[in-house]
Write a protein that holds these residues in place. Structure first.
Motif, PDB file in Angstrom:
ATOM      1  N   VAL A 190       0.906  -1.106   0.059  1.00  0.00           N
ATOM      2  CA  VAL A 190       0.113  -0.101  -0.024  1.00  0.00           C
ATOM      3  C   VAL A 190       1.077   1.339  -0.127  1.00  0.00           C
ATOM      4  N   ARG A 191       0.791   2.191  -1.012  1.00  0.00           N
ATOM      5  CA  ARG A 191       1.393   3.374  -1.061  1.00  0.00           C
ATOM      6  C   ARG A 191       0.433   4.259  -0.684  1.00  0.00           C
ATOM      7  N   HIS A 192       0.838   5.324   0.327  1.00  0.00           N
ATOM      8  CA  HIS A 192       0.303   6.308   0.726  1.00  0.00           C
ATOM      9  C   HIS A 192       1.039   7.803   0.412  1.00  0.00           C
ATOM     10  N   ASP A 241      -3.941   6.904  -1.764  1.00  0.00           N
ATOM     11  CA  ASP A 241      -3.567   5.575  -1.486  1.00  0.00           C
ATOM     12  C   ASP A 241      -3.844   4.673  -2.742  1.00  0.00           C
ATOM     13  N   ARG A 248      -2.025   0.302   7.058  1.00  0.00           N
ATOM     14  CA  ARG A 248      -2.093   1.716   6.872  1.00  0.00           C
ATOM     15  C   ARG A 248      -3.142   2.273   7.620  1.00  0.00           C
TER      16      ARG A 248
END
Length: 134
Positions: free
Chosen positions: A36-38, A129, A102
């Motif tokens: 997961v990219r935030h 996200d 996250r």
């Protein structure tokens, strides 16, 4: 006709198997796939001082040491020559193993304390996200 159907079904299954094998190889070569990219962008108020902005930068950089679910962190300031930033100057990029990680980060007391420091000088924030894909 049954033979043609069986042959077609067999080819579809083989193609699906090859496709899945290729996906696995990509994941093995890039351990960040599926993470997961935030992504967080900040636009500060015109009244924010360089000292206040530096405090925010330092406080955000300290979060990975305080919140173990943050797998990776990087940040930087805008340097694009395109003039499409809409006043956003800072980008912070966090990686989490799972959406649950996250979700644990968002209400974390250290993240909340960071928000209190940031809020008085923040004009706008943009957060996106996504799950990393090849």
């Amino acid at each position: 006709m049954k033979t043609l159907f069986a042959l077609s079904l067999g080819l579809v299954l083989i193609a699906a198997s090859v496709s899945k094998a290729g996906e696995g190889d990509a994941a093995e070569n890039n351990p960040n796939l599926g993470r997961v990219r935030h992504v967080v962008l900040f636009k500060f108020k015109d009244t924010a001082t360089q000292e206040q902005i530096k405090q925010v930068e330092d406080a955000f950089r300290a979060l990975p040491k305080k919140i173990p679910v943050i797998l990776d962190f990087e940040w930087g300031t805008n340097m694009s020559p395109e003039n499409l930033d809409q006043g956003f100057t800072h980008c912070f990029f966090l990686t989490f193993k799972t959406p649950a990680d996250r979700d644990a980060y968002l209400p974390h007391p250290e993240h909340k304390a960071f928000g209190k420091l940031l809020r008085p000088i923040l004009d706008k924030v943009l957060v996106i996200d996504y799950i990393a894909k090849p």
